[in-house]
Write an enzyme that holds these catalytic residues in place. Sequence first.
Site, mmCIF file in Angstrom:
data_model
loop_
_atom_site.group_PDB
_atom_site.id
_atom_site.type_symbol
_atom_site.label_atom_id
_atom_site.label_comp_id
_atom_site.label_asym_id
_atom_site.label_seq_id
_atom_site.Cartn_x
_atom_site.Cartn_y
_atom_site.Cartn_z
ATOM 1 N N HIS A 84 0.835 -1.202 0.000
ATOM 2 C CA HIS A 84 0.000 0.000 0.000
ATOM 3 C C HIS A 84 0.877 1.262 0.000
ATOM 4 O O HIS A 84 0.722 2.152 -0.847
ATOM 5 C CB HIS A 84 -0.898 -0.029 1.250
ATOM 6 C CG HIS A 84 -1.836 1.128 1.375
ATOM 7 N ND1 HIS A 84 -3.150 1.060 0.974
ATOM 8 C CD2 HIS A 84 -1.664 2.387 1.845
ATOM 9 C CE1 HIS A 84 -3.745 2.228 1.201
ATOM 10 N NE2 HIS A 84 -2.854 3.053 1.730
ATOM 11 N N GLU A 85 1.813 1.321 0.929
ATOM 12 C CA GLU A 85 2.668 2.513 1.033
ATOM 13 C C GLU A 85 3.583 2.630 -0.186
ATOM 14 O O GLU A 85 3.887 3.731 -0.642
ATOM 15 C CB GLU A 85 3.477 2.492 2.328
ATOM 16 C CG GLU A 85 2.642 2.431 3.617
ATOM 17 C CD GLU A 85 1.616 3.555 3.760
ATOM 18 O OE1 GLU A 85 1.826 4.646 3.202
ATOM 19 O OE2 GLU A 85 0.573 3.322 4.419
#
Lengths: 512, 512
Positions: A276-277
């Site tokens: 996600h990051e």
Amino acid sequence: MIGETNSPCARAGSPGDPLEELKALDREARLLEHSGAVLSWDQEVYMPPAAVEERADQLALLQSLAHQRDSSPRVGELLDLLQAESSLQEGVEGFFLREKRRSYERSCRVPERLVRDLAQTASRGQNAWVAARKANDYDQFKPWLERLIELNRELADHLGYRETPYDALLDQYEPYTSTAEVAEVFGTLKEGLIPLVQKIASRPLADHSFLRHSFPVEGQKQLSQEVMLALGYDLDQGRLDCSAHPFTTTLGSRDVRITTRFNEKLVESGLFSTIHETGHALYELGVGEDLAGTLLAEGTSLGIHESQSRMWENMIGRSRAFWSHWLPRMAEIFPDQLEGVSLERFYRGINRVEPSLIRVEADEVTYSLHVILRFELEQALISGDLPVDDLPGAWNQGMKELLGVVPRDYSSGVLQDVHWSMGAFGYFPTYALGNLYAAQFLKALERDLPALWEGIARGEYAPILGWLRQKVHRHGKCRSAGELVREITGGPLDSSVFLEYLWGKYDEEQGR
Amino acid sequence: MIGETNSPCARAGSPGDPLEELKALDREARLLEHSGAVLSWDQEVYMPPAAVEERADQLALLQSLAHQRDSSPRVGELLDLLQAESSLQEGVEGFFLREKRRSYERSCRVPERLVRDLAQTASRGQNAWVAARKANDYDQFKPWLERLIELNRELADHLGYRETPYDALLDQYEPYTSTAEVAEVFGTLKEGLIPLVQKIASRPLADHSFLRHSFPVEGQKQLSQEVMLALGYDLDQGRLDCSAHPFTTTLGSRDVRITTRFNEKLVESGLFSTIHETGHALYELGVGEDLAGTLLAEGTSLGIHESQSRMWENMIGRSRAFWSHWLPRMAEIFPDQLEGVSLERFYRGINRVEPSLIRVEADEVTYSLHVILRFELEQALISGDLPVDDLPGAWNQGMKELLGVVPRDYSSGVLQDVHWSMGAFGYFPTYALGNLYAAQFLKALERDLPALWEGIARGEYAPILGWLRQKVHRHGKCRSAGELVREITGGPLDSSVFLEYLWGKYDEEQGR
């Protein structure tokens, strides 16, 4: 630093040309923002505890110096001077002037007193929220919430809006997007999601027991690093560290760092947080070189940012194709834990859908319903239709209607999120907008790259990253979210594509 | 940071009271300096390589904003206003005004053009030095050295001096100390050291072969951490990390971090570097709470700073008493490497004296001679008595006279140190002044704590740290180096005490 001499340095120049002067002011503000990001990153990752007090003062000073440079009357004068020059209204310089004007006017509209009041109330409100959540005591937080709503109403009045005060608040996080537009797409989204959730709920839950084994952190780190690098994240321009809550932050145009957290008992959490990051970081690192160091050099909206993180995390990272490549590697690192776990069982385990109470732990299908609930409630709080006293009841009622579950206490209900305690109203919708944009972009990506899923199955992501850079990343703030989605898909923001994606993946027996 | 809202913050207040206004300006400058220290620390320890370009701009901006606050004409007006108030000339406020005046006047005297010219030449000169040292080519560096000397002469003229331009340069690092004073104590020091070095050289070299075994880095880290914590360094207010060159840096009044480096084949290097930097850090952390956040809250001179690091590293850390406590622990961590190594053999190994070419690798006895050579040469370079062309010859001649060794190449001779390439003239003497101050302080410490060495042998350092805090640390810049040494010892700076210490330790058969 002891053992070194200080080399004093000259200021950034501000020559006679008004455009150059405006750029120099903007450049200083961005340098100060990035410097502040270094301090914040350090605070979350490595700072010793006793440093916290002075660090707050350091950060407040850097923010205030950046704000002075963005809101100085000189910026207004320069913008007025430059408005007359028609040659500057196009291309990158045109976008620069548009966004500079927007940021300048917004900062001028809000009186310094209100900015200070909001910051202080938010800081104390956040402490009150931490205590209230711990004590499971809504009443403790209520006066802070009331005050923060009041201040947000005032903020909206100063910022100005077309139809409803909520427009002004939403516009802080999702510029150029209206409440009505979001309400419309969320309406369709809700209608499409509820029957899907019910349908899935009528079937037996997917087995994810093998994910609850103990997965030593060292191995999780190794796997996360390998995946992150394979997706195209470059350690020459970033880092992966651990922090209490995962985040991405931009410390310089070539320095975008991510953090994650690992838990031996929740193997998928650290891995999917990293993906996600990584999605966020790839967006910031992909902004065009021609925009570097200016206010255009960042994600255009939080919704578009979230589209990048969620596409990589959920649509690609939780696909069968993705795991047909990575499961063998993961089983090498964790041979005992994954012994006998087939691709199919693994895929279903990481895509298990189950209505639950906590947004940040929700699966891909139910997640947006959590967001819709907050979007509806915060509109009603801001308009005054929902008194703060009635919020917990409305929360529980909404949970029951949307998800069929009801929290037993405030802490896993109305007190679960930090956002309102920080005075951030209008932020939540961007999380679900990210899902919608991601699905629309993915559809365009499938159209443009017919061999998309075969590539993913081979662990090759360069064509995807290349496409995203070309279509989304390089533009930075030169396109609004709406302009971007139109340019890429030919149509407006639309929830049907995300719904199709979900029904396709979760209703049928064979998804991807 | 994505996933968080920004809380804009108010500026530090600047009320009508001139003292409060002056303090607020000073506070902002210190906050900016500390913010810059966070950026520099990150750069040395964790920054990804591609970030280097923008980081330089961020640091230059923060330095320039701090400098503006320290040199603003408003500071001069406020100082003039406050000079009239006799009630402010005593106590902490008196020291504050004294040091504020000093820093303001110094910054006003130097034209911005020169500051910029020096910074740029130093930055490029350092690159030229790196290349020249690598190529072992003095001529490559010569034009830069010439220009940096010229600029330093100009700097001295602007700063002003009593007797010689070198006074002004020295005063940057060792305030309120004159060239004549240093020349006098260094003269005695040299006279006392040369025969000692010759005497030691006439005896067989101590055996240190056991230190050249392989000591895995993990164990070195463990031991260094244990020692550092035992000395009183508090990880709530600092950190130990690794970097290319060990350093200590102040990121906030309660955030002073150290770095070290470990080499499997040089076990004593990482450990003694850690102790050395711990000494610096304890000084900065020991500054009185009443001075926190002001320009008084730092070491009063580099010489006094070095006295703290060298007292802990050499006088305490290389004593028999110290190792009677730590050698058993070290042998637990490294049982094979230290098998059969007696305390006496270990003690003699870590205190082996051998004239050598490289200052940073020199032992406690010969070290100051390296410094004296540089002190003499840089005075001659600045006065013009020594042309840059003749420097390598003078260097080699000096090495022969002082240490009896002659470098075979420039890289291990005149090109070995970074300082001149950074334009830092007047810095070197502080290293040897540290030895002198340390010996004078140690003598007073032995007088005040008769059980000093018994405590050290038990691994108890709290009485030492308590004494140093009381006598040295808490004063920050409220005492000059000269005032401090007089207050503590009753006499002036004096090299005889250090010489006594060295003769006592190295000449006789039994030292400590």
